[in-house]
Design an enzyme around this catalytic site. Structure first.
Site, PDB file in Angstrom:
ATOM      1  N   HIS A 290      12.039  26.295  -6.687  1.00  0.00           N
ATOM      2  CA  HIS A 290      11.527  24.933  -7.517  1.00  0.00           C
ATOM      3  C   HIS A 290      11.293  24.156  -6.271  1.00  0.00           C
ATOM      4  O   HIS A 290      10.773  24.906  -4.918  1.00  0.00           O
ATOM      5  CB  HIS A 290      13.128  24.525  -8.130  1.00  0.00           C
ATOM      6  CG  HIS A 290      13.808  24.859  -7.494  1.00  0.00           C
ATOM      7  ND1 HIS A 290      14.922  26.325  -6.987  1.00  0.00           N
ATOM      8  CD2 HIS A 290      15.009  24.259  -6.766  1.00  0.00           C
ATOM      9  CE1 HIS A 290      15.467  26.342  -5.641  1.00  0.00           C
ATOM     10  NE2 HIS A 290      16.093  24.892  -6.247  1.00  0.00           N
TER      11      HIS A 290
ATOM     12  N   HIS B 126      13.598  21.756  -4.574  1.00  0.00           N
ATOM     13  CA  HIS B 126      14.563  21.911  -3.528  1.00  0.00           C
ATOM     14  C   HIS B 126      13.842  21.997  -2.248  1.00  0.00           C
ATOM     15  O   HIS B 126      13.178  22.789  -1.688  1.00  0.00           O
ATOM     16  CB  HIS B 126      15.679  21.997  -3.967  1.00  0.00           C
ATOM     17  CG  HIS B 126      16.603  21.463  -5.040  1.00  0.00           C
ATOM     18  ND1 HIS B 126      17.437  21.646  -5.965  1.00  0.00           N
ATOM     19  CD2 HIS B 126      16.546  20.162  -5.696  1.00  0.00           C
ATOM     20  CE1 HIS B 126      18.179  20.821  -6.625  1.00  0.00           C
ATOM     21  NE2 HIS B 126      17.067  19.813  -6.486  1.00  0.00           N
TER      22      HIS B 126
ATOM     23  N   ASP C   4      15.097  22.852   0.976  1.00  0.00           N
ATOM     24  CA  ASP C   4      16.652  24.004   1.026  1.00  0.00           C
ATOM     25  C   ASP C   4      15.228  25.408   0.196  1.00  0.00           C
ATOM     26  O   ASP C   4      15.559  26.172   0.987  1.00  0.00           O
ATOM     27  CB  ASP C   4      17.378  24.037   0.648  1.00  0.00           C
ATOM     28  CG  ASP C   4      17.668  23.955  -0.697  1.00  0.00           C
ATOM     29  OD1 ASP C   4      17.247  23.230  -1.661  1.00  0.00           O
ATOM     30  OD2 ASP C   4      18.651  24.922  -1.049  1.00  0.00           O
ATOM     31  N   HIS C   5      14.354  25.072  -0.522  1.00  0.00           N
ATOM     32  CA  HIS C   5      13.572  25.823  -0.952  1.00  0.00           C
ATOM     33  C   HIS C   5      12.327  26.136  -0.854  1.00  0.00           C
ATOM     34  O   HIS C   5      10.978  26.517  -1.203  1.00  0.00           O
ATOM     35  CB  HIS C   5      13.774  26.705  -2.852  1.00  0.00           C
ATOM     36  CG  HIS C   5      15.403  26.484  -2.659  1.00  0.00           C
ATOM     37  ND1 HIS C   5      15.216  28.039  -2.931  1.00  0.00           N
ATOM     38  CD2 HIS C   5      16.469  26.330  -3.172  1.00  0.00           C
ATOM     39  CE1 HIS C   5      16.447  28.499  -3.555  1.00  0.00           C
ATOM     40  NE2 HIS C   5      16.998  27.100  -3.460  1.00  0.00           N
TER      41      HIS C   5
ATOM     42  N   HIS D  14      18.613  24.467 -14.350  1.00  0.00           N
ATOM     43  CA  HIS D  14      18.312  23.506 -12.499  1.00  0.00           C
ATOM     44  C   HIS D  14      18.055  22.268 -12.550  1.00  0.00           C
ATOM     45  O   HIS D  14      18.995  21.299 -12.765  1.00  0.00           O
ATOM     46  CB  HIS D  14      18.222  24.887 -11.772  1.00  0.00           C
ATOM     47  CG  HIS D  14      18.717  24.239 -10.148  1.00  0.00           C
ATOM     48  ND1 HIS D  14      19.732  24.215  -9.919  1.00  0.00           N
ATOM     49  CD2 HIS D  14      18.094  23.903  -9.387  1.00  0.00           C
ATOM     50  CE1 HIS D  14      19.868  23.651  -8.511  1.00  0.00           C
ATOM     51  NE2 HIS D  14      18.696  23.982  -7.943  1.00  0.00           N
TER      52      HIS D  14
ATOM     53  N   GLU E 178      21.145  34.637  -6.793  1.00  0.00           N
ATOM     54  CA  GLU E 178      21.515  33.165  -5.863  1.00  0.00           C
ATOM     55  C   GLU E 178      23.619  33.711  -6.174  1.00  0.00           C
ATOM     56  O   GLU E 178      23.609  33.344  -6.583  1.00  0.00           O
ATOM     57  CB  GLU E 178      21.587  32.132  -6.008  1.00  0.00           C
ATOM     58  CG  GLU E 178      21.583  30.822  -6.781  1.00  0.00           C
ATOM     59  CD  GLU E 178      22.218  29.810  -7.347  1.00  0.00           C
ATOM     60  OE1 GLU E 178      23.124  29.547  -6.467  1.00  0.00           O
ATOM     61  OE2 GLU E 178      22.517  29.289  -8.429  1.00  0.00           O
TER      62      GLU E 178
ATOM     63  N   HIS F 226      21.684  33.232  -0.502  1.00  0.00           N
ATOM     64  CA  HIS F 226      21.908  31.681  -0.940  1.00  0.00           C
ATOM     65  C   HIS F 226      23.919  31.268  -0.862  1.00  0.00           C
ATOM     66  O   HIS F 226      24.185  30.180  -2.093  1.00  0.00           O
ATOM     67  CB  HIS F 226      21.670  31.456  -2.444  1.00  0.00           C
ATOM     68  CG  HIS F 226      21.263  29.814  -1.745  1.00  0.00           C
ATOM     69  ND1 HIS F 226      22.297  28.534  -2.292  1.00  0.00           N
ATOM     70  CD2 HIS F 226      20.208  28.780  -2.123  1.00  0.00           C
ATOM     71  CE1 HIS F 226      21.573  27.501  -2.495  1.00  0.00           C
ATOM     72  NE2 HIS F 226      20.929  27.516  -2.171  1.00  0.00           N
TER      73      HIS F 226
ATOM     74  N   LYS G 237       4.068  58.339 -34.449  1.00  0.00           N
ATOM     75  CA  LYS G 237       4.539  58.378 -35.628  1.00  0.00           C
ATOM     76  C   LYS G 237       5.462  59.209 -36.212  1.00  0.00           C
ATOM     77  O   LYS G 237       5.881  59.251 -37.078  1.00  0.00           O
ATOM     78  CB  LYS G 237       2.975  58.600 -36.469  1.00  0.00           C
ATOM     79  CG  LYS G 237       2.268  57.833 -36.922  1.00  0.00           C
ATOM     80  CD  LYS G 237       1.108  58.063 -37.199  1.00  0.00           C
ATOM     81  CE  LYS G 237      -0.033  56.481 -37.394  1.00  0.00           C
ATOM     82  NZ  LYS G 237      -0.858  57.064 -38.109  1.00  0.00           N
TER      83      LYS G 237
END
Length: 597
Positions: free
Chosen positions: A68, A70, A72-73, A157, A203, A414, A462
């Site tokens: 994502h 943010h 810190d990522h 999030h 996390e 994390h 079958k």
């Protein structure tokens, strides 16, 4: 047994600078590439020398996955690709690709133009980095190469956040990034199917927290804000541009409308417009209520919340201000904090987690004075409140995710070491799963069983379906399918015996063992056979004894046949034959006949 190796370059027993190196099946995947908001030196970036001591890392990394937007990522992504050197593919969702470069540019301006830092990426580097990005759609399998497959799942999030399922050969890993198992006012809850990965990397920001009810938390927040402005105080709410900001704006907007309040609420200039643009563009990522009402009423067109101008900082009277960034480590929120902190009538409400080293972390720890780099000291007399509106999974949510996807191993990242240890014991008690929590720079090796994927023939499936319908199995137990494994033309197929023999051109041969017993009997063969069948039925109670058309007697695969003795008409020859699978039965029947004769 093949191994899965994980080395945290950041976020190992720590929050901030998320970056993990995952190695499995001969592939190396980088999971996130964030920066630490608490440092202003080389420690802010992951230590890429773990991958290669110096020089570009392209030849050592097959792909990079960003969960994502943010910082810190994703904050170190341009540094890694343009300064360290990486030209391979970078995967992220469409909203993340749209929003990440804006936040990266905002951070660059603060670091370079305001603080005068060097060894930082440029605006052009951000653009060049984003050219390497390949956007992914939720639930769409994407082949990075012939062996490496990835799939994104909704993480809640923030807008565009995704969990990633990664598969190489028979091994699979789920990386959660940051996620929230509880829906909120503008986003839904994280979701993943029962994919049963070899490893779940989760996390653990709130590893020991079970959040109180959302309604109580919101009521407490509104009460504190209202009380502060009612006595003429100013309320600072540090937020990140997208995510909790929209959540709290919707909450205050609704309350101001209901209570008919006139105190001004401000939002950092430009961010409201950006939020509107992206929430319209990616409306499918929001929750069901917003999707339904968006055409008739835009939840983000706020009546009571206006753009903020820096000139308002010194304005007298009550006000509420949302300002970025959320940890008070730089930017407008820190400027306002320095001005308002010495006044005991004012209040700062921290709605999210603050990493170590940030001003937010210091004041939440009880600091009454904060010293800055230019030796400026700010007295903190304003009220400091922490109210968790953070969109991270709490301990209950983490346990729920483990239950949902049924991993074979769990890794916690994390989070703080002490809290991780507590959660690790809970996971062990409840799920009996091996749980790892490596520190930064520590390589964790997880052995996985060898699994070989095979195709199954239609005729075999079958036959299994008919068997299933005849006697449905226990749903709690896995159903085994038995067949013959045929390897041909680099393909492995599970087939029934008849098809397998035909496929490889082999005629089926059955080996039988025959013994002869003499019996005194001068009557016709058919009468002797009938009498023998009756005697065997008495001796072999529980076995099925049948007379065949050719006059022989069958017990399972054992065949008993009566013939005339050519040399002595007063005697009969009894022939007993069986296959090697029924050797025990054959020997038993032979013994019975020998005793009878």
């Amino acid at each position: 047994m093949p191994d899965i190796k994980i080395t945290p370059l950041g976020a190992g027993q720590d929050v901030g600078r998320s970056c993990l190196l995952l190695s499995m099946g001969g592939k190396n995947i980088m999971l996130d590439c964030g920066m630490h908001m608490g440092y202003n030196d080389e420690r802010r970036f992951p230590d890429f020398s773990y991958i290669v001591p110096e020089g570009p890392i392209t030849s050592h990394i097959d792909c990079v996955i960003i969960s994502h937007f943010h910082l810190d990522h994703c904050g170190a992504l341009p540094y890694m690709s343009e300064i360290v050197g990486y030209t391979g593919p970078i995967y992220m969702t469409h909203p993340t690709k749209a929003i990440a470069p804006i936040l990266l540019e905002d951070m660059r301006k603060v670091a370079v133009e305001r603080k005068g830092e060097s060894n930082f990426f440029t605006t052009q580097m951000i653009k060049d980095c984003m050219k390497k990005v390949i956007p992914v759609t939720l639930h769409q399998s994407m082949m990075v190469d012939t062996d490496l497959e990835i799939k994104a799942y909704y993480a809640g999030h923030v807008l565009g956040a995704a969990m990633f399922w990664i598969k190489v050969g028979s091994q699979s890993v789920v990386y959660t990034g940051d996620y929230n198992m509880t829906p909120d006012r503008h986003l839904g809850a994280a979701w993943i199917d029962k994919c049963r990965p070899d490893l779940l990397i989760s996390e653990s920001t709130y590893a020991t927290t079970i959040r109180d009810s959302k309604r109580c938390r919101e009521r407490d927040f509104l009460k504190k804000v209202h009380e502060c402005v009612a006595k003429g105080g100013k309320v600072l709410i540090p937020v990140f541009a997208l995510g909790r900001a929209q959540e709290l704006c919707i909450l205050l907007e609704t309350y101001w409308e209901r209570m008919n309040l006139k105190y001004p609420i401000y939002f950092a200039l430009g961010l409201t417009e950006k939020a509107n643009t992206y929430y319209k563009m990616f409306i499918t990522w929001t929750n069901q209520k917003i999707r339904k009402t968006f055409v008739h009423r835009n939840m983000f067109d706020f009546k009571h919340i206006k753009p903020f101008d820096k000139a308002y900082i010194d304005n007298p009277g009550a006000m509420v201000v949302f300002a970025t960034p959320g940890m008070l480590h730089a930017g407008l929120s820190l400027q306002i904090f320095k001005k308002w902190a010495p006044n005991e009538n004012n209040m700062v409400i921290m709605p999210g987690y603050c990493v170590q080293g940030t001003v937010g972390n210091k004041i939440l720890g009880g600091a009454k004075k904060v010293e800055f780099e230019n030796r400026q000291v700010v007295e903190v007399k304003m009220a400091v409140e922490y109210m968790s509106f953070s969109a991270h999974a709490d301990a209950k949510g983490i346990m729920q995710l483990i239950q949902n996807c049924e991993p074979k191993n769990v890794m916690l990242v994390h989070g703080e070491a002490g809290k991780m240890k507590f959660l690790r014991s809970k996971i062990k008690d409840e799920f009996n799963l091996e749980t790892y929590m490596p520190a930064n720079g520590e390589t964790c090796v997880i052995s996985t069983p060898v699994k070989i994927p095979v195709d199954a023939s239609v005729s075999l499936l079958k036959a299994e379906a008919r068997s299933y319908n005849a006697q449905p199995p226990d749903p709690k137990r896995r159903r085994l399918i038995h067949g013959v494994l045929v390897m041909k033309d680099n393909r492995i197929m599970l087939q029934n015996l008849t098809d397998a023999l035909k496929e490889i051109g082999i005629n089926r041969h059955v080996m039988r063992f025959t013994s002869k017993v003499k019996m005194d009997d001068s009557g016709p063969v058919i009468r002797t056979s009938e009498r023998l069948k009756t005697l065997l039925e008495e001796k072999l109670a529980g076995w099925t004894v049948t007379m065949q058309e050719n006059g022989s007697i069958a017990i399972e695969s054992v065949e008993v046949k009566v013939e005339e003795d050519e040399k002595d008409p007063k005697q009969k020859n009894i022939l007993i034959s069986w296959t090697n699978q029924d050797e025990d039965i054959g020997a038993y029947i032979l013994n019975v006949l020998q005793n009878m004769c």
